[in-house]
Design a protein around this motif. Structure first.
Motif: not given
Ligand SMILES: [Zn+2]
Length: 113
Positions: A26, A29, A60, A62-63, A65
């Motif tokens: 990504c 992030c 993503c 993690s975030c 997106e």
């Molecule tokens: Zn991300």
């Protein structure tokens, strides 16, 4: 114009390259792993709320997106612009609508008296 969310189509050269199997990361992030997924998005088209399901995207982990390939982003753009692009609505939703207008103003608008 009201916005239903901050979601916006994002395309990236990496995502559009279609390098299936490669570990894409990504750019939002800085390092989250992107996994292929099918997502749901929504936008306003005039006074009409339009929901698009089963949108292929790289998400993503993690975030959250989302990255859309160029072809997908183009289809979303066309639907946003009012062209059905060969797609017919598969179903219609009724959605609850709330107002944060002051009670007095809302009552006035209703013209109850
Ligand atoms: Zn991300």
């Amino acid at each position: 114009m009201p916005k239903v969310s901050q979601e916006r189509p994002v395309t990236s050269p990496e995502a559009a390259a279609g390098t299936a199997g490669a570990d894409l990361t990504c750019t939002g992030c800085d390092g989250g792993v992107l996994e292929p997924d099918q997502v749901r998005t929504a936008f306003w088209r005039g006074d009409e709320l339009v929901v698009i399901e089963d949108v292929p995207a790289l998400v993503c982990e993690s975030c959250g997106e989302r990255y859309f390939e160029d072809e997908t982003a183009m289809k979303l753009d066309m639907l946003h612009g009012g062209k059905d692009a060969g797609h017919a609505p598969v179903r219609t939703l009724s959605v609850p609508v709330y107002s944060l207008a002051a009670p007095g103003a809302a009552a006035g608008k209703r013209g109850g008296k």
